[in-house]
Design a protein around this motif. Structure first.
Motif, mmCIF file in Angstrom:
data_model
loop_
_atom_site.group_PDB
_atom_site.id
_atom_site.type_symbol
_atom_site.label_atom_id
_atom_site.label_comp_id
_atom_site.label_asym_id
_atom_site.label_seq_id
_atom_site.Cartn_x
_atom_site.Cartn_y
_atom_site.Cartn_z
ATOM 1 N N LEU A 184 0.799 -1.357 -0.087
ATOM 2 C CA LEU A 184 -0.161 0.017 0.051
ATOM 3 C C LEU A 184 0.991 1.306 0.162
ATOM 4 C CD1 LEU A 184 -2.719 -1.380 2.649
ATOM 5 C CD2 LEU A 184 -2.930 -0.846 0.119
ATOM 6 N N ARG A 187 1.978 1.648 -3.480
ATOM 7 C CA ARG A 187 0.655 1.943 -4.449
ATOM 8 C C ARG A 187 0.364 3.355 -4.291
ATOM 9 N NH1 ARG A 187 -3.898 -2.504 -3.976
ATOM 10 N NH2 ARG A 187 -2.101 -3.578 -5.037
ATOM 11 N N TYR A 188 0.447 3.925 -2.921
ATOM 12 C CA TYR A 188 -0.183 5.312 -2.996
ATOM 13 C C TYR A 188 0.836 6.471 -2.351
ATOM 14 C CZ TYR A 188 -4.485 2.709 -3.014
ATOM 15 O OH TYR A 188 -5.586 1.947 -3.560
ATOM 16 N N THR A 189 1.931 6.100 -2.076
ATOM 17 C CA THR A 189 2.912 7.008 -1.623
ATOM 18 C C THR A 189 4.346 6.841 -2.349
ATOM 19 O OG1 THR A 189 2.095 7.231 0.716
ATOM 20 C CG2 THR A 189 3.989 8.060 0.387
ATOM 21 N N LEU A 191 5.378 5.957 -5.125
ATOM 22 C CA LEU A 191 5.135 5.672 -6.401
ATOM 23 C C LEU A 191 6.293 5.320 -7.282
ATOM 24 C CD1 LEU A 191 2.331 8.078 -6.956
ATOM 25 C CD2 LEU A 191 2.116 5.809 -6.141
#
Length: 228
Positions: A184, A187-189, A191
């Motif tokens: 995660l 996926r979100y930070t 990148l």
């Protein structure tokens, strides 16, 4: 910073900010998760979640899927990456799950990887999420984040070597959550092309952060192993 301290700070950060991480794949039982993980290879969870409701309505269990063929399955998953191969894998998986495992998703890596479409990464996900075993699935996010943060050495150039390093340093009780933390975060930070370092709470322990500020992400990643 010694490696033990880096892991301790990472665990403390995620336990405060992401105490109960979960897979973003939508499923109701082990069979559905197994299908979803097979479909998720080189595909986004978002796309998989769009496809699986119709697929599961038609094939609610392994027995019904085993009686189908790849042509029919293809029609339900054609918007997924590599649909031809995955359709064949799903039917083959369902037949083995029905005939050899009595419709019960097995809990060992060796048994799981007997089924088509189930590599080590997929098997580790199932063992971790369904059976709560201390297995670490290494996808592109885990691979990238582990190297950028400095959780693993540069010589860990394959997913298996990264897996072994992470399992060695994380306590067994933490591993199932750590798998989701790293995915995660990637996926979100953290990148691939444009990491959000300004929003990241791990810059203090990140080995790559000073280099990213100085050289840019392209030069930093150019020195790291890649499985893309």
């Amino acid at each position: 910073m010694i490696q033990k301290e880096r892991y301790q700070k990472l665990i403390a950060y995620f336990e405060e900010n992401m105490p109960n991480p979960e897979t973003e794949l939508q499923y109701k039982n082990p069979y559905e998760l197994l299908v979803a993980v097979i479909l998720s290879a080189q595909c986004t969870d978002k796309r998989v979640n769009i496809v699986t409701p119709g697929l599961f309505k038609r094939f609610p269990n392994a027995a019904s899927l085993s009686r189908s063929d790849s042509e029919e399955v293809f029609d339900y998953i054609k918007s997924i990456s590599y649909p031809n191969n995955k359709a064949k894998h799903l039917v083959g998986m369902a037949k083995i799950l029905t005939e050899e495992f009595e419709n019960q998703v097995p809990d060992t890596i060796d048994e799981l990887t007997k089924m088509p479409g189930v590599g080590r990464k997929t098997a580790n996900v199932i063992a971790s999420v369904i059976h709560n075993q201390p297995t670490m699935a290494v996808d592109t996010h885990v691979f990238r984040v582990s190297h950028r943060l400095g959780l693993v050495p540069l010589k860990a150039k394959t997913p298996l070597l990264v897996e072994k390093e992470l399992v060695k340093h994380f306590d067994e009780t933490v591993i199932p959550r750590a798998h989701h933390w790293l995915i995660l975060h990637g996926r979100y930070t953290c990148l691939a092309r444009s990491p959000k370092c300004g929003e990241c709470g791990l810059t203090e322990i990140c080995k790559s952060y000073p280099k990213i500020l100085k050289e840019g992400i392209s030069k930093v990643d150019g020195k790291l192993p890649s499985i893309n």
